[in-house]
Design a protein around this motif. Sequence first.
Motif, PDB file in Angstrom:
ATOM      1  N   CYS A 225      -0.593  -0.946 -11.994  1.00  0.00           N
ATOM      2  CA  CYS A 225      -0.230  -0.228 -10.697  1.00  0.00           C
ATOM      3  C   CYS A 225       0.760  -0.004 -11.181  1.00  0.00           C
ATOM      4  O   CYS A 225       2.119  -0.223 -11.321  1.00  0.00           O
ATOM      5  CB  CYS A 225      -0.226  -1.242  -9.680  1.00  0.00           C
TER       6      CYS A 225
ATOM      7  N   HIS B  28       3.001   0.793  -8.842  1.00  0.00           N
ATOM      8  CA  HIS B  28       3.854   0.330  -7.774  1.00  0.00           C
ATOM      9  C   HIS B  28       4.126  -1.034  -7.783  1.00  0.00           C
ATOM     10  O   HIS B  28       4.852  -1.118  -7.239  1.00  0.00           O
ATOM     11  CB  HIS B  28       2.628   0.825  -6.578  1.00  0.00           C
ATOM     12  N   CYS B  29       3.246  -1.363  -8.449  1.00  0.00           N
ATOM     13  CA  CYS B  29       3.349  -3.132  -8.397  1.00  0.00           C
ATOM     14  C   CYS B  29       3.548  -3.339  -9.686  1.00  0.00           C
ATOM     15  O   CYS B  29       3.166  -4.725  -9.871  1.00  0.00           O
ATOM     16  CB  CYS B  29       2.753  -3.614  -6.903  1.00  0.00           C
TER      17      CYS B  29
ATOM     18  N   CYS C 285      -4.954  -0.169  -5.807  1.00  0.00           N
ATOM     19  CA  CYS C 285      -5.017  -1.892  -7.119  1.00  0.00           C
ATOM     20  C   CYS C 285      -5.339  -2.589  -5.833  1.00  0.00           C
ATOM     21  O   CYS C 285      -5.039  -2.027  -4.596  1.00  0.00           O
ATOM     22  CB  CYS C 285      -3.540  -1.340  -6.278  1.00  0.00           C
TER      23      CYS C 285
ATOM     24  N   CYS D 180      -1.684  -4.259  -4.338  1.00  0.00           N
ATOM     25  CA  CYS D 180      -0.597  -4.020  -3.574  1.00  0.00           C
ATOM     26  C   CYS D 180      -1.834  -2.872  -2.599  1.00  0.00           C
ATOM     27  O   CYS D 180      -1.453  -2.638  -1.512  1.00  0.00           O
ATOM     28  CB  CYS D 180       0.175  -3.405  -3.859  1.00  0.00           C
TER      29      CYS D 180
HETATM   30 ZN    ZN Z   1       0.010  -1.906  -6.574  1.00  0.00          ZN
END
Ligand code: ZN
Length: 128
Positions: free
Chosen positions: A76, A78-79, A112, A115
């Motif tokens: 991911c 983002h995280c 994901c 998150c």
């Molecule tokens: Zn994520």
Amino acid sequence: MKIIAAFPTVELAYLAAARLESAGIGVEIRDEAITTLTWLYSPALGGVKIAVDEADVADAEAILCEPASEEGILVCPHCGSRDAAVRALSAAGGVLLVLNVPLPLAFQTADCRACGKSYGVPAHPNLG
Ligand SMILES: [Zn+2]
């Protein structure tokens, strides 16, 4: 052997066959040649079919019904979590495939699980 699935293109049939074979299930692909030669008639012929041993039918159907997740490969953005699920082909994409419209499926969407955000992933890693 029993036919358990049919696909509008040879490529989709081979993707599914690869998933079954990686699970140790023997696969027979039928109507591949005629569909390749006359792809326009693929829907009329019922598409490219996958057959498995009677004993493997339940396992094979369970595998084909699972979403094609690529856990451990996707990260991911983002995280950083690797726990993600690739979405199945959208309904619109499925309709286009049935109509035999060539579709450049460069990206699919992954969700994901850590998150909850979504991100695009290459549909075919080899083309990535
Ligand atoms: Zn994520």
